[in-house]
Design a protein around this motif. Structure first.
Motif, PDB file in Angstrom:
ATOM      1  N   HIS A   1       0.843  -1.204   0.000  1.00 34.29           N
ATOM      2  CA  HIS A   1       0.000   0.000   0.000  1.00 34.29           C
ATOM      3  C   HIS A   1       0.874   1.249   0.000  1.00 34.29           C
ATOM      4  O   HIS A   1       0.558   2.240  -0.661  1.00 34.29           O
ATOM      5  CB  HIS A   1      -0.932   0.009   1.211  1.00 34.29           C
ATOM      6  CG  HIS A   1      -1.811   1.211   1.259  1.00 34.29           C
ATOM      7  ND1 HIS A   1      -1.471   2.338   1.973  1.00 34.29           N
ATOM      8  CD2 HIS A   1      -2.990   1.496   0.650  1.00 34.29           C
ATOM      9  CE1 HIS A   1      -2.406   3.254   1.810  1.00 34.29           C
ATOM     10  NE2 HIS A   1      -3.343   2.768   1.017  1.00 34.29           N
ATOM     11  N   CYS A   2       1.971   1.206   0.738  1.00 35.69           N
ATOM     12  CA  CYS A   2       2.913   2.330   0.769  1.00 35.69           C
ATOM     13  C   CYS A   2       3.451   2.594  -0.634  1.00 35.69           C
ATOM     14  O   CYS A   2       3.503   3.733  -1.089  1.00 35.69           O
ATOM     15  CB  CYS A   2       4.091   2.019   1.691  1.00 35.69           C
ATOM     16  SG  CYS A   2       3.667   1.662   3.404  1.00 35.69           S
TER      17      CYS A   2
ATOM     18  N   SER B   1       0.796   4.181  -2.818  1.00 33.52           N
ATOM     19  CA  SER B   1       0.551   5.576  -2.475  1.00 33.52           C
ATOM     20  C   SER B   1       1.633   6.483  -3.045  1.00 33.52           C
ATOM     21  O   SER B   1       1.341   7.532  -3.633  1.00 33.52           O
ATOM     22  CB  SER B   1       0.489   5.754  -0.958  1.00 33.52           C
ATOM     23  OG  SER B   1      -0.620   5.077  -0.430  1.00 33.52           O
TER      24      SER B   1
ATOM     25  N   GLU C   1       1.356   6.608  -6.881  1.00 33.65           N
ATOM     26  CA  GLU C   1       0.222   7.424  -7.312  1.00 33.65           C
ATOM     27  C   GLU C   1       0.540   8.913  -7.232  1.00 33.65           C
ATOM     28  O   GLU C   1       0.272   9.670  -8.169  1.00 33.65           O
ATOM     29  CB  GLU C   1      -1.001   7.106  -6.450  1.00 33.65           C
ATOM     30  CG  GLU C   1      -2.212   7.935  -6.802  1.00 33.65           C
ATOM     31  CD  GLU C   1      -3.420   7.641  -5.911  1.00 33.65           C
ATOM     32  OE1 GLU C   1      -4.370   8.432  -5.962  1.00 33.65           O
ATOM     33  OE2 GLU C   1      -3.393   6.645  -5.154  1.00 33.65           O
ATOM     34  N   GLU C   2       1.115   9.357  -6.124  1.00 36.79           N
ATOM     35  CA  GLU C   2       1.387  10.788  -5.942  1.00 36.79           C
ATOM     36  C   GLU C   2       2.499  11.276  -6.868  1.00 36.79           C
ATOM     37  O   GLU C   2       2.402  12.352  -7.456  1.00 36.79           O
ATOM     38  CB  GLU C   2       1.730  11.093  -4.483  1.00 36.79           C
ATOM     39  CG  GLU C   2       0.560  10.948  -3.542  1.00 36.79           C
ATOM     40  CD  GLU C   2      -0.620  11.854  -3.868  1.00 36.79           C
ATOM     41  OE1 GLU C   2      -0.424  12.973  -4.386  1.00 36.79           O
ATOM     42  OE2 GLU C   2      -1.763  11.433  -3.608  1.00 36.79           O
TER      43      GLU C   2
ATOM     44  N   GLU D   1       2.969  14.136   0.439  1.00 32.25           N
ATOM     45  CA  GLU D   1       1.508  14.037   0.269  1.00 32.25           C
ATOM     46  C   GLU D   1       1.064  12.589   0.472  1.00 32.25           C
ATOM     47  O   GLU D   1      -0.031  12.331   0.983  1.00 32.25           O
ATOM     48  CB  GLU D   1       1.119  14.539  -1.111  1.00 32.25           C
ATOM     49  CG  GLU D   1      -0.369  14.507  -1.388  1.00 32.25           C
ATOM     50  CD  GLU D   1      -1.190  15.461  -0.532  1.00 32.25           C
ATOM     51  OE1 GLU D   1      -2.371  15.152  -0.296  1.00 32.25           O
ATOM     52  OE2 GLU D   1      -0.666  16.501  -0.093  1.00 32.25           O
ATOM     53  N   ALA D   2       1.916  11.638   0.080  1.00 34.62           N
ATOM     54  CA  ALA D   2       1.598  10.220   0.249  1.00 34.62           C
ATOM     55  C   ALA D   2       1.812   9.766   1.697  1.00 34.62           C
ATOM     56  O   ALA D   2       1.417   8.660   2.064  1.00 34.62           O
ATOM     57  CB  ALA D   2       2.460   9.372  -0.694  1.00 34.62           C
TER      58      ALA D   2
END
Length: 68
Positions: free
Chosen positions: A15-16, A19, A22-23, A61-62
């Motif tokens: 998940h890290c 994230s 994605e950012e 931001e992540a």
């Protein structure tokens, strides 16, 4: 094409990785992001060199931080 590698601290799972990917992908000009969870290395491919401040802001931001 430009390619830079950064070290991100605090990532512990898939998940890290998702994230951060994605950012960082949201930064203008980014064409690819490859995250290596065990080392924290984040390789970013872009159409032009990126400002480290932009990458740092995306990583923060992540919910993580750039090393150094």
């Amino acid at each position: 094409m430009a390619e830079s590698t950064y070290t991100v601290t605090g990532m512990t799972c898939g998940h890290c990785v998702a994230s951060v990917t994605e950012e960082v992908t949201k930064i203008d000009g980014v064409t690819g992001v490859d995250v290596d969870l065990p080392t924290g290395a984040v390789k970013v491919t872009s159409t032009a060199p990126l400002a480290e401040a932009d990458v740092r802001a995306a990583v923060e931001e992540a919910g993580y931080a750039l090393a150094g």
